[in-house]
Scaffold this motif. Structure first.
Motif: not given
Length: 336
Positions: A120-121, A124, A127, A155, A239-240, A242-243, A246-247
């Motif tokens: 996810d990190v 994100k 992105s 992060e 933001r990371l 809160q990742a 994401t994936s």
């Protein structure tokens, strides 16, 4: 002709299943798994073929890559869906996604339970900046070990690398730049944190030229860049944090429309072929084993026959040509 096509199809399906099965057996061997583990691996691969962008056969290949990292059977099965999602997000080959996930965990001393966090990190980070998952992975090759030793979280590290990317320093260059900053400002960073150390430099009023004179050239330039984007590093880090999700969400989005229909059709076809191959396998294996034993017997017979009866070179060549034609036909059938 029809019978021949059916026979060729049976052999082709069995070969496809054999490759799938062989990869699962490799995982079982690498993880010292049991027959129960093998069945669980097979079920996991088949489930991934139904629920992800990859076929069961591709999922089995990815499990081999994970097992080669020293993962147990349960760890391999746990990591697999996260790795598949990461591959979709980063448009990565499965072996690269498996390698990147495993290396990232190792660099930051994270357990297998943190696989989704790592995916996810990275997703994100790519992105929210001008970089890619693959480029972040390359940057972490240089920055990860030093960042971990300095107490940076995954992060925080990715936030710095993403900020570097936004000012045009990407991939291995950003990793080396961050490593240089850590090496030169290690004491200050330990005492005040990265942001605190950068703030102190910013308030010192030193120019970029002065920084490059006092520090080594790479570190000086890198510090000069980072102190200009301190606020962005903090924003990206927030933001990371809160990742999560994401994936997985990205991968599901990719499969939500037309592309997903093609992917599901491909996976269904792969599943059907493997199922047919598994059904035909006992018959095909038995038939091929029987043929193999017959050929071995024929070889021994010919050795004895040649020795006892004798052969002219011409007669031997003619018989060999005839037998080779028959064997070639069998080999062609098995290679279909």
């Amino acid at each position: 002709v029809g019978v021949g096509l059916i026979g060729a199809g049976m052999v082709a399906a069995t070969k496809r299943f054999a490759t799938f099965e062989a990869n699962l057996l490799r995982v079982q061997a690498l993880t010292n798994g049991t027959e129960k583990d093998f069945n669980a691996l097979k079920a996991t691969a088949e489930r991934m073929g139904i629920t992800t962008a990859f076929t069961a056969s591709e999922a089995a290949e990815a499990m081999v890559k994970l097992a080669q990292q020293g993962r147990t059977t349960s760890q391999t099965m746990f990591m697999l869906p996260k790795v598949l999602d990461l591959a979709v997000v980063g448009t990565l080959e499965l072996d690269e996604a498996a390698r990147l996930a495993g290396v990232t965990l190792n660099q930051f001393g994270l357990g297998v339970a943190e696989t989704e966090r790592a995916a996810d990190v990275l997703a994100k980070g790519a992105s929210v900046s001008a970089t890619t998952v693959q480029e972040l992975g390359e940057a972490l090759t240089y920055a990860g070990p030093l960042a971990k030793n300095m107490g940076f979280s995954l992060e925080e590290t990715v936030a710095v690398l993403a900020a570097f990317a936004n000012v045009g320093v990407v991939s291995g260059r950003s990793g080396r730049a961050f490593a240089a900053v850590i090496a030169e400002l290690g004491t200050e960073i330990r005492e005040q944190g990265l942001i605190g150390a950068l703030d102190k430099l910013a308030k010192s009023g030193k120019t970029a030229d002065q920084l490059m004179t006092e520090l080594n050239r790479i570190a000086g330039r890198s510090v000069g860049l980072l102190r200009e984007v301190t606020g962005e590093i903090l924003e990206i880090n927030d933001r990371l944090v809160q990742a999560p999700g994401t994936s997985k969400n990205f991968a599901e989005k990719v499969l939500s429309k037309t592309e997903g229909a093609f992917v599901r059709l491909r996976s269904a076809a792969d599943g059907l072929i493997n199922s047919l191959g598994e059904t035909f396998a006992p018959f095909i294996v038995g038939a091929f084993n029987s043929i193999t034993e017959s050929l071995k017997t024929a070889v021994e017979f010919m050795k004895d026959f040649r020795h006892e009866m004798g052969f002219t070179e011409e007669a031997g060549a003619a018989m060999a040509q005839s037998m080779l034609a028959g064997v070639a036909g069998l080999l062609d059938a098995s290679a279909q």
